[in-house]
Design a protein around this motif. Structure first.
Motif, PDB file in Angstrom:
ATOM      1  N   GLU A  55      40.743  39.657  47.912  1.00 38.42           N
ATOM      2  CA  GLU A  55      38.960  39.940  48.456  1.00 38.42           C
ATOM      3  C   GLU A  55      38.681  40.569  46.893  1.00 38.42           C
ATOM      4  O   GLU A  55      37.139  39.926  46.953  1.00 38.42           O
ATOM      5  N   ARG A  58      38.224  38.245  43.854  1.00 36.05           N
ATOM      6  CA  ARG A  58      37.326  37.701  43.760  1.00 36.05           C
ATOM      7  C   ARG A  58      36.175  36.878  42.800  1.00 36.05           C
ATOM      8  O   ARG A  58      36.087  36.036  42.038  1.00 36.05           O
ATOM      9  N   SER A  63      34.831  31.242  40.575  1.00 38.16           N
ATOM     10  CA  SER A  63      34.863  30.760  42.086  1.00 38.16           C
ATOM     11  C   SER A  63      35.428  29.036  40.887  1.00 38.16           C
ATOM     12  O   SER A  63      35.145  28.805  39.750  1.00 38.16           O
ATOM     13  N   ASN A  81      38.551  31.752  50.063  1.00 35.14           N
ATOM     14  CA  ASN A  81      39.176  33.007  48.362  1.00 35.14           C
ATOM     15  C   ASN A  81      40.858  31.415  47.497  1.00 35.14           C
ATOM     16  O   ASN A  81      40.990  32.318  47.055  1.00 35.14           O
TER      17      ASN A  81
END
Length: 106
Positions: A55, A58, A63, A81
């Motif tokens: 996390e 990320r 993305s 994730n």
């Protein structure tokens, strides 16, 4: 060079040094990281290099592209994730990146 930390589904961590420009998948294959199969060789044509991006990383990793999202549909236990490691290019910004491998690949 960047250090990438691979955590397997049992919690064991393996750390490897990776040259800039390589992908996380290439680093995994070169260093015999368990849990990364990479059947398509990095062409984003399978989901056997699926990883979970920690996390904390990320945002820096970014993305998935629409094509990558389509391939992730074939992955095992896909999460928000999830990424295909063949689509993550290593750079100095990713020094210390932590990714985890799923219990199995699709």
């Amino acid at each position: 060079m960047a250090k990438i930390h691979f955590v397997d589904h049992k919690g064991e961590t393996r750390t490897v040094e990776v040259e800039n420009g390589a992908t996380v998948m290439e680093a995994a294959i070169r260093n015999s990281i368990p849990g990364i199969e990479a059947e398509c060789g990095g062409a984003c044509a399978c989901a056997t290099c699926h990883v979970y991006v920690d996390e904390a990383w990320r945002e820096k990793v970014g993305s998935p592209t629409p094509m990558e999202e389509d391939m992730l549909d074939f992955g095992f236990d896909v999460r928000p994730n999830s990424r295909l490691s063949c689509q993550i290019k290593v750079s100095d910004e990713l020094d210390g990146l932590v990714v985890a491998t799923p219990e199995r690949q699709a």
